[in-house]
Design a protein around this motif. Structure first.
Motif, mmCIF file in Angstrom:
data_model
loop_
_atom_site.group_PDB
_atom_site.id
_atom_site.type_symbol
_atom_site.label_atom_id
_atom_site.label_comp_id
_atom_site.label_asym_id
_atom_site.label_seq_id
_atom_site.Cartn_x
_atom_site.Cartn_y
_atom_site.Cartn_z
ATOM 1 N N TRP A 5 -6.202 -1.939 -1.789
ATOM 2 C CA TRP A 5 -6.374 -0.854 -0.835
ATOM 3 C C TRP A 5 -5.767 0.428 -1.388
ATOM 4 C CZ3 TRP A 5 -8.650 -1.308 4.089
ATOM 5 C CH2 TRP A 5 -9.033 -2.622 4.443
ATOM 6 N N SER A 6 -6.335 1.565 -0.977
ATOM 7 C CA SER A 6 -5.793 2.867 -1.375
ATOM 8 C C SER A 6 -6.121 3.884 -0.293
ATOM 9 C CB SER A 6 -6.384 3.313 -2.716
ATOM 10 O OG SER A 6 -7.797 3.417 -2.626
ATOM 11 N N MET B 252 0.817 -1.207 0.000
ATOM 12 C CA MET B 252 0.000 0.000 0.000
ATOM 13 C C MET B 252 0.852 1.259 0.000
ATOM 14 S SD MET B 252 -3.128 -1.079 2.576
ATOM 15 C CE MET B 252 -2.096 -1.692 3.917
ATOM 16 N N MET C 184 -7.020 4.173 5.093
ATOM 17 C CA MET C 184 -6.939 3.260 3.969
ATOM 18 C C MET C 184 -8.321 2.651 3.729
ATOM 19 S SD MET C 184 -3.844 3.670 3.115
ATOM 20 C CE MET C 184 -3.757 2.430 1.818
ATOM 21 N N SER D 1 -10.856 -0.055 1.060
ATOM 22 C CA SER D 1 -10.989 -1.063 0.019
ATOM 23 C C SER D 1 -12.454 -1.144 -0.375
ATOM 24 C CB SER D 1 -10.520 -2.432 0.513
ATOM 25 O OG SER D 1 -10.804 -3.438 -0.448
#
Length: 292
Positions: A127-128, A80, A118, A120
């Motif tokens: 994930w971002s 990530m 984070m 999703s």
């Protein structure tokens, strides 16, 4: 609900305990090798997804399970784009677990000045970071998400912290200031529909006892602030029932620790609480565009 999960801490190995009968019996799930120091474990309301995260390790991770801990997928910080030293204070899942949010936290200031939330939207596969949260925060101490994944709360930590609020799945944000409380926000919670929410402010400079409980009954548009007099039972956590009708707050103070239950008078229209054993609270309403 019938499914309850508990996170285990300890240098000898992390554990997640699962009950599928409302707490009458428990099973300890086997965790991947090297998993140490779980800070949280959450299960989606429909019981199909489990999310857990570590904190205090040099190799922090997120763990996602689609079978209540029978097996786990490990999500590394490196995947990530984050330092392994960044841990996870809390997390939450939407109704079916498709949408997940994790609060990234560290005991020290982050080099970037902004530790992310984070997220999703594919059951934990990818994930971002959520953009639009306030910079300058020393991480997030709490995160909550509604059943449909659209309403998100991020409880920022530190003197410059904000309560970050999104009502469109993280595309845009509004913010509540920490009102000069040097520890910032400690925890937050949401009802299933995201209409009722809570957040806790703590004053770490005075031992963490002086606290303020913020409550919304209109999805974060207006917040009502409840002052808690300094003392041995300062509030450190809060939670909202799935239907938004009840709220729990947790106090810390050794032998004086308490758990309080409060009824939300009308979870949709009336911004009021009926205090249960918290007579020292008084309220004032604030908007969500500036500091308090």
């Amino acid at each position: 609900g019938q499914i309850i999960v508990l996170a285990g801490r300890g240098d000898s190995g992390a554990r997640v305990s699962v009950s599928e009968d409302g707490g009458y019996s428990w099973e300890i799930r086997a965790m991947p090798a090297g998993s140490v120091g779980f800070a949280f474990a959450k299960v989606s309301p429909d019981g199909t997804r489990l999310l857990a995260g570590t904190q205090g390790s040099s190799s922090n991770r997120l763990y996602v399970s689609s079978n209540l801990g029978g097996s786990f997928t490990t999500v590394t910080n490196a995947s990530m784009g984050m330092s392994d030293s960044w841990g996870y204070a809390n997390g939450d899942l939407s109704l079916d677990g498709r949408h997940m949010v994790a609060a990234v936290f560290s005991s020290g200031a982050f080099a970037s000045g902004n530790a992310p939330l984070m997220t999703s939207s594919d059951w934990g596969e990818t994930w971002s970071p959520l953009s639009g949260t306030v910079s300058g925060q020393n991480g997030f101490a709490g995160a909550a998400i509604s059943y449909d994944g659209q309403i998100i709360l991020g409880a920022g930590n530190g003197a410059a912290a904000k309560l970050n609020i999104s009502r469109d799945g993280g595309l845009t944000w509004t913010h509540i200031g920490s009102d000069g409380m040097p520890s910032g926000f400690e925890h937050c919670g949401l009802s299933g529909d995201g209409v009722v929410g809570c957040a806790v402010l703590r004053d770490g400079s005075s031992g963490g006892a002086a606290t303020r409980l913020l409550v919304t009954t209109n999805a974060g548009v207006i917040w009502t602030r409840y002052e808690v007099a300094p003392g041995p039972t300062g509030v450190i956590g809060c939670a909202v029932s799935r239907d938004g009708g009840w709220m729990l707050t947790v106090g810390a103070g050794g032998s004086a620790s308490r758990v309080w239950r409060m009824q939300v008078a009308d979870p949709v229209y009336l911004p009021a609480l009926m205090p249960f054993r918290i007579a020292s609270m008084v309220s004032s309403s604030v908007g969500n565009e500036g500091g308090m």
